[in-house]
Design an enzyme around this catalytic site. Sequence first.
Site, mmCIF file in Angstrom:
data_model
loop_
_atom_site.group_PDB
_atom_site.id
_atom_site.type_symbol
_atom_site.label_atom_id
_atom_site.label_comp_id
_atom_site.label_asym_id
_atom_site.label_seq_id
_atom_site.Cartn_x
_atom_site.Cartn_y
_atom_site.Cartn_z
ATOM 1 N N GLY A 165 -58.010 27.681 -24.225
ATOM 2 C CA GLY A 165 -59.399 28.148 -24.240
ATOM 3 C C GLY A 165 -60.237 27.551 -23.134
ATOM 4 N N SER A 210 -43.584 25.397 -23.088
ATOM 5 C CA SER A 210 -44.858 25.951 -22.623
ATOM 6 C C SER A 210 -45.512 26.883 -23.642
ATOM 7 C CB SER A 210 -44.674 26.688 -21.284
ATOM 8 O OG SER A 210 -45.911 26.853 -20.626
ATOM 9 N N PRO A 211 -45.699 26.434 -24.889
ATOM 10 C CA PRO A 211 -46.356 27.280 -25.886
ATOM 11 C C PRO A 211 -47.821 27.551 -25.563
ATOM 12 C CG PRO A 211 -46.158 25.040 -26.707
ATOM 13 C CD PRO A 211 -45.349 25.105 -25.434
ATOM 14 N N LEU A 212 -48.425 26.726 -24.701
ATOM 15 C CA LEU A 212 -49.818 26.933 -24.292
ATOM 16 C C LEU A 212 -49.898 27.551 -22.903
ATOM 17 C CD1 LEU A 212 -51.413 23.622 -25.632
ATOM 18 C CD2 LEU A 212 -51.252 25.851 -26.759
ATOM 19 N N TYR A 219 -38.133 15.166 -14.107
ATOM 20 C CA TYR A 219 -39.545 14.963 -14.424
ATOM 21 C C TYR A 219 -40.059 13.666 -13.794
ATOM 22 C CZ TYR A 219 -39.006 18.626 -17.990
ATOM 23 O OH TYR A 219 -38.763 19.804 -18.666
ATOM 24 N N GLY A 237 -51.640 25.704 -20.106
ATOM 25 C CA GLY A 237 -53.073 25.485 -20.321
ATOM 26 C C GLY A 237 -53.885 26.738 -20.516
ATOM 27 N N LEU A 284 -53.705 28.854 -22.827
ATOM 28 C CA LEU A 284 -53.985 29.123 -24.235
ATOM 29 C C LEU A 284 -54.698 27.962 -24.929
ATOM 30 C CD1 LEU A 284 -50.653 30.981 -24.955
ATOM 31 C CD2 LEU A 284 -52.950 31.972 -25.051
#
Length: 346
Positions: free
Chosen positions: A218, A209-211, A55, A214, A216
């Site tokens: 909105g 990466s639960p979103l 990273y 990006g 998720l």
Amino acid sequence: MQQRILGRSGISVSTFALGTLRLGAWGNSDHDEAIRLIHTALDGGINLIDTADQYSGGEAEEIIGKALRGRRDDVVLATKGHFPVRMGDRDPNRRGNSRRWLTRAVEDSLRRLDTDRIDLYQVHRPDPATDIDETLSVLSDLVRAGKIMAIGTSDFPAEQLVEAQWAADRRNHIPFHTEQPPYSLFVRGIEADVLPTARKHGLGVLTWSPLNSGWLTGRIRRGEKIELDAFRRVVSHKFDLELPGNRRKLDAVEELLAVARDAGVSLTHLALAFAAHHPAVTSVLLGPRTIDQLTDQLAAAELRLDDEILDRIDEIVPPGVTLNPSDVDYRRPGLAATERRRAPVA
């Protein structure tokens, strides 16, 4: 924030963890602000910090090392190795899961993190060039040397998780304690195989990466330009609207926004609560770039979704389905070119 036991390791971790992909050059290069973000996470109940040597070319580990001075014993510290630390490094011996490279990678991570041990060390991807027996052997030696406390995998398919458990048992190695796969409302493929396998073998599961990079939040909607920052350009296929899966995401976002409105929550909170709901998931890695993003995400920690909401989600994205197959598997870095060519293309 609630805590759960990480597989059979005996280590207790918060249901939300801090992922640090966006700390440093890949996101927030202000070290002082990044340190404040880490402290905000710890003060908000998070006790697990996850990073990787790759990273921001090692910069994320260095930031964490600074942030944890005086607080190291309060934190379950996880990192990963496999990829070259510097993007563009073509030396074949500075990557992979060999004894030679992982021994060097662990020493370098310890130095950057400014610590004497790593609580969870994970191989960042499978390595078809290295026998799993070799990888487990070196990791077991490093555990016995006290340099790492527990070991895990990231993005291993179910069959390789089973092979690794078999090899550990037959060769008297320390077995993997965890798996770290992608999981979100849009990436549900692991529900069909990886999550049941993890439960059967007592593996803790840290999802990333639960979103969905990006999607998720909105903020990505039909008719609006998708902004590609430095990191999103690296994974630009996740935003390429020429791919049918990404076009399906645009439709699903609108439907999920309606579900979130009816539930009285934001789409971000709906997505985070969904990722933490599965009984096989131990902890969900948040990936904020700013303190404001983190503060908003922490507010979802106590949200619980009822069966009616979960049923509506299943109608939009059925269990076990990944809307855009290029989000996972064959396009992920680390697979050999021959494997990518043989893999089916959506």
